[in-house]
Motif scaffolding. Structure first.
Motif, PDB file in Angstrom:
ATOM      1  N   GLN A   1     -27.605  10.558 -62.460  1.00 30.52           N
ATOM      2  CA  GLN A   1     -27.514   9.779 -61.780  1.00 30.52           C
ATOM      3  C   GLN A   1     -28.648   9.799 -60.965  1.00 30.52           C
ATOM      4  OE1 GLN A   1     -23.498   8.903 -61.452  1.00 30.52           O
ATOM      5  NE2 GLN A   1     -23.489   7.790 -62.874  1.00 30.52           N
ATOM      6  N   ALA A   2     -29.318   8.390 -60.250  1.00 29.78           N
ATOM      7  CA  ALA A   2     -29.733   7.901 -59.068  1.00 29.78           C
ATOM      8  C   ALA A   2     -31.315   9.586 -59.324  1.00 29.78           C
ATOM      9  CB  ALA A   2     -29.141   9.012 -58.053  1.00 29.78           C
ATOM     10  N   LEU A   3     -31.919   8.681 -60.375  1.00 32.78           N
ATOM     11  CA  LEU A   3     -33.489   9.623 -61.038  1.00 32.78           C
ATOM     12  C   LEU A   3     -34.050   8.062 -60.829  1.00 32.78           C
ATOM     13  CD1 LEU A   3     -32.619  11.005 -64.464  1.00 32.78           C
ATOM     14  CD2 LEU A   3     -32.801  11.895 -61.808  1.00 32.78           C
ATOM     15  N   LEU A   4     -35.172   8.377 -59.621  1.00 35.58           N
ATOM     16  CA  LEU A   4     -36.044   7.712 -59.475  1.00 35.58           C
ATOM     17  C   LEU A   4     -37.469   7.918 -60.565  1.00 35.58           C
ATOM     18  CD1 LEU A   4     -37.657   8.726 -55.755  1.00 35.58           C
ATOM     19  CD2 LEU A   4     -36.217   7.141 -55.753  1.00 35.58           C
ATOM     20  N   PRO A   5     -37.295   6.598 -61.005  1.00 34.60           N
ATOM     21  CA  PRO A   5     -38.436   5.983 -61.920  1.00 34.60           C
ATOM     22  C   PRO A   5     -39.679   6.701 -61.762  1.00 34.60           C
ATOM     23  CG  PRO A   5     -37.800   4.194 -60.627  1.00 34.60           C
ATOM     24  CD  PRO A   5     -37.731   5.359 -59.667  1.00 34.60           C
ATOM     25  N   ASP A   6     -39.496   7.779 -63.752  1.00 39.70           N
ATOM     26  CA  ASP A   6     -40.836   8.908 -63.224  1.00 39.70           C
ATOM     27  C   ASP A   6     -40.590   9.396 -64.442  1.00 39.70           C
ATOM     28  OD1 ASP A   6     -42.633  10.326 -62.561  1.00 39.70           O
ATOM     29  OD2 ASP A   6     -42.298  11.147 -61.079  1.00 39.70           O
ATOM     30  N   THR A   7     -41.172  10.324 -64.979  1.00 40.31           N
ATOM     31  CA  THR A   7     -41.365  11.131 -66.247  1.00 40.31           C
ATOM     32  C   THR A   7     -40.503  12.493 -65.745  1.00 40.31           C
ATOM     33  OG1 THR A   7     -43.508   9.922 -67.307  1.00 40.31           O
ATOM     34  CG2 THR A   7     -42.787  12.148 -68.370  1.00 40.31           C
ATOM     35  N   TYR A   8     -39.522  12.544 -66.521  1.00 36.32           N
ATOM     36  CA  TYR A   8     -39.435  14.200 -65.943  1.00 36.32           C
ATOM     37  C   TYR A   8     -38.684  15.277 -67.438  1.00 36.32           C
ATOM     38  CZ  TYR A   8     -36.934  11.423 -62.501  1.00 36.32           C
ATOM     39  OH  TYR A   8     -36.820  10.771 -61.380  1.00 36.32           O
TER      40      TYR A   8
ATOM     41  N   THR B   1     -24.116  29.355 -72.043  1.00 38.19           N
ATOM     42  CA  THR B   1     -23.736  30.747 -72.232  1.00 38.19           C
ATOM     43  C   THR B   1     -24.493  31.396 -74.454  1.00 38.19           C
ATOM     44  OG1 THR B   1     -22.788  31.511 -69.936  1.00 38.19           O
ATOM     45  CG2 THR B   1     -22.520  32.887 -72.326  1.00 38.19           C
ATOM     46  N   GLY B   2     -24.842  32.125 -74.930  1.00 35.00           N
ATOM     47  CA  GLY B   2     -24.667  31.991 -76.014  1.00 35.00           C
ATOM     48  C   GLY B   2     -26.374  31.520 -76.554  1.00 35.00           C
ATOM     49  N   TYR B   3     -26.600  31.042 -75.791  1.00 38.96           N
ATOM     50  CA  TYR B   3     -27.525  30.112 -76.624  1.00 38.96           C
ATOM     51  C   TYR B   3     -28.855  30.428 -76.011  1.00 38.96           C
ATOM     52  CZ  TYR B   3     -23.684  27.221 -78.933  1.00 38.96           C
ATOM     53  OH  TYR B   3     -22.867  27.255 -79.388  1.00 38.96           O
ATOM     54  N   GLU B   4     -30.045  29.775 -76.946  1.00 35.55           N
ATOM     55  CA  GLU B   4     -31.336  29.679 -76.132  1.00 35.55           C
ATOM     56  C   GLU B   4     -31.454  28.931 -74.800  1.00 35.55           C
ATOM     57  OE1 GLU B   4     -34.130  32.171 -76.293  1.00 35.55           O
ATOM     58  OE2 GLU B   4     -33.115  33.639 -78.323  1.00 35.55           O
ATOM     59  N   PRO B   5     -32.413  29.264 -73.953  1.00 33.93           N
ATOM     60  CA  PRO B   5     -33.010  27.652 -73.578  1.00 33.93           C
ATOM     61  C   PRO B   5     -34.118  27.150 -73.943  1.00 33.93           C
ATOM     62  CG  PRO B   5     -33.186  30.147 -72.092  1.00 33.93           C
ATOM     63  CD  PRO B   5     -33.179  30.651 -73.679  1.00 33.93           C
ATOM     64  N   LEU B   6     -33.278  25.840 -73.490  1.00 33.75           N
ATOM     65  CA  LEU B   6     -33.910  24.179 -74.153  1.00 33.75           C
ATOM     66  C   LEU B   6     -34.934  23.256 -72.685  1.00 33.75           C
ATOM     67  CD1 LEU B   6     -35.139  23.368 -76.532  1.00 33.75           C
ATOM     68  CD2 LEU B   6     -32.790  21.538 -76.140  1.00 33.75           C
ATOM     69  N   SER B   7     -36.021  23.154 -73.084  1.00 33.47           N
ATOM     70  CA  SER B   7     -36.623  21.965 -72.687  1.00 33.47           C
ATOM     71  C   SER B   7     -37.165  21.165 -72.880  1.00 33.47           C
ATOM     72  CB  SER B   7     -37.429  23.179 -71.799  1.00 33.47           C
ATOM     73  OG  SER B   7     -36.776  24.044 -70.392  1.00 33.47           O
ATOM     74  N   VAL B   8     -37.082  19.985 -72.463  1.00 34.78           N
ATOM     75  CA  VAL B   8     -37.490  18.587 -73.437  1.00 34.78           C
ATOM     76  C   VAL B   8     -39.004  18.125 -72.306  1.00 34.78           C
ATOM     77  CG1 VAL B   8     -36.977  16.573 -74.396  1.00 34.78           C
ATOM     78  CG2 VAL B   8     -35.786  18.649 -74.882  1.00 34.78           C
ATOM     79  N   PRO B   9     -39.995  18.386 -72.439  1.00 34.75           N
ATOM     80  CA  PRO B   9     -40.759  17.826 -71.861  1.00 34.75           C
ATOM     81  C   PRO B   9     -41.402  15.794 -71.974  1.00 34.75           C
ATOM     82  CG  PRO B   9     -41.862  18.638 -73.077  1.00 34.75           C
ATOM     83  CD  PRO B   9     -40.544  18.625 -73.394  1.00 34.75           C
ATOM     84  N   GLY B  10     -41.594  15.102 -70.876  1.00 39.64           N
ATOM     85  CA  GLY B  10     -41.771  13.403 -70.849  1.00 39.64           C
ATOM     86  C   GLY B  10     -40.806  12.650 -71.660  1.00 39.64           C
ATOM     87  N   VAL B  11     -39.035  12.923 -70.472  1.00 43.79           N
ATOM     88  CA  VAL B  11     -38.789  12.183 -70.978  1.00 43.79           C
ATOM     89  C   VAL B  11     -38.395  10.815 -69.695  1.00 43.79           C
ATOM     90  CG1 VAL B  11     -35.793  11.654 -70.895  1.00 43.79           C
ATOM     91  CG2 VAL B  11     -36.987  13.623 -72.109  1.00 43.79           C
TER      92      VAL B  11
END
Length: 300
Positions: free
Chosen positions: A77-84, A91-101
């Motif tokens: 919450q409380a995210l300023l309007p932008d592209t995140y 634990t036990g999973y590969e790290p994941l990143s999703v750009p362009g949200v």
């Protein structure tokens, strides 16, 4: 009888009315200037929710972090309007990143995160025997077939064996059954160098080897493939080298005899070798004699 309101009473009444009107009349709402990202974190294969996953959203405007609940749900919450860029770790999973949200004012952006299971390294084991086909710090692959291996491959007896039978046991060598010429990795039969204890024995005109030496007096056969130097450019597929035996202390000797019928085939084998106790000098003698007259005449 007339009653007149005094000035103080009139003033108090006006204040009371004004205060009441202020309570009843609604105040204009202030517009929100931030947005929200929310969704679920789940297993990419099973779809099961992932709890306690660390979820973060970052952009030039700022960042927020949170943790998914037992149902895999998260909200930022409380995210300023932008592209995140939304990233998640569990634990036990590969790290994941999703750009362009993209986050917009007064809106909630849905972003479900599906995580792949991480591979686990249970242990690391290094093993390399002295007789391994491929050794470190060797630019070319070296395949070895010893006399004992040949004996086991070719029938378990001490009778006459040839170079054909040696190379037939080497991976990547084909066409090694008599009278076919050996080929390395399916290449030309003439694009192979032959050596006898390191001495070239190729026939100068045809390029083929000049003998099919028997296994008597032969310690092993080496096949070199790849990583050859410039002087061996004409034999780019590899080198087949027959390594002779050397005498040992105490001395060794061997004699074999074999015969077949219809019609003939005779085999003789003799070996003897020795060396001085300090192994400074050694000698080796070997003999092989083969007579073969099997012919089909008149269908017999």
């Amino acid at each position: 009888m007339r009653h007149f309101l005094t000035c103080p009473r009139i003033f108090a009444m006006i204040l009371t009315i004004a205060f009441g009107a202020g309570i009843i009349m609604p105040m204009p709402a202030l517009a929100e200037t931030t947005g929200t990202i929310s969704g679920t974190v789940s297993d990419a294969v099973t779809g099961a929710p992932i709890a306690n996953a660390s979820v973060a959203a970052a952009s030039p405007s700022g960042s927020r972090t949170t943790t998914s609940d037992t149902h895999g749900f998260y909200t930022l919450q409380a995210l300023l309007p932008d592209t995140y860029t939304v990233s998640v770790n569990a634990t036990g999973y590969e790290p994941l990143s999703v750009p362009g949200v993209t986050v917009q004012q007064d809106l909630t952006t849905a972003e479900n995160l599906h995580m792949a299971t991480a591979l686990k390294t249970i242990a690391s084991v290094t093993s390399r025997a002295a007789g391994n086909l491929v050794q470190p710090n060797v630019t070319s692959d070296v395949y070895n077939v010893s006399g004992a291996q040949l004996n086991a491959i070719a029938g378990g007896n001490d009778l006459h064996k040839t170079l054909y039978q040696y190379v037939a046991a080497i991976p990547g060598v084909t066409g090694s059954g008599f009278p076919a010429q050996p080929r390395i990795h399916g290449g030309s039969a003439a694009d192979i160098a032959y050596e006898f204890d390191g001495i070239p024995i190729n026939e100068r005109i045809t390029g083929l080897f000049t003998t099919n030496l028997s296994n008597v007096g032969i310690g092993n056969v080496e096949v070199f493939t790849g990583g050859l130097d410039a002087k061996q450019a004409a034999s780019g597929l590899g080198i087949i080298n027959t390594v002779v035996k050397t005498g040992t202390y105490p001395a060794v000797s061997r004699f074999s005899y074999g015969t077949t019928t219809q019609y003939s085939n005779q085999f003789y084998t003799a070996e003897i070798g020795g060396a001085t106790p300090n192994h400074k000098y050694s000698w080796y003698f070997s003999l092989d004699k083969t007579n073969s007259l099997n012919q089909w005449v008149g269908g017999a």
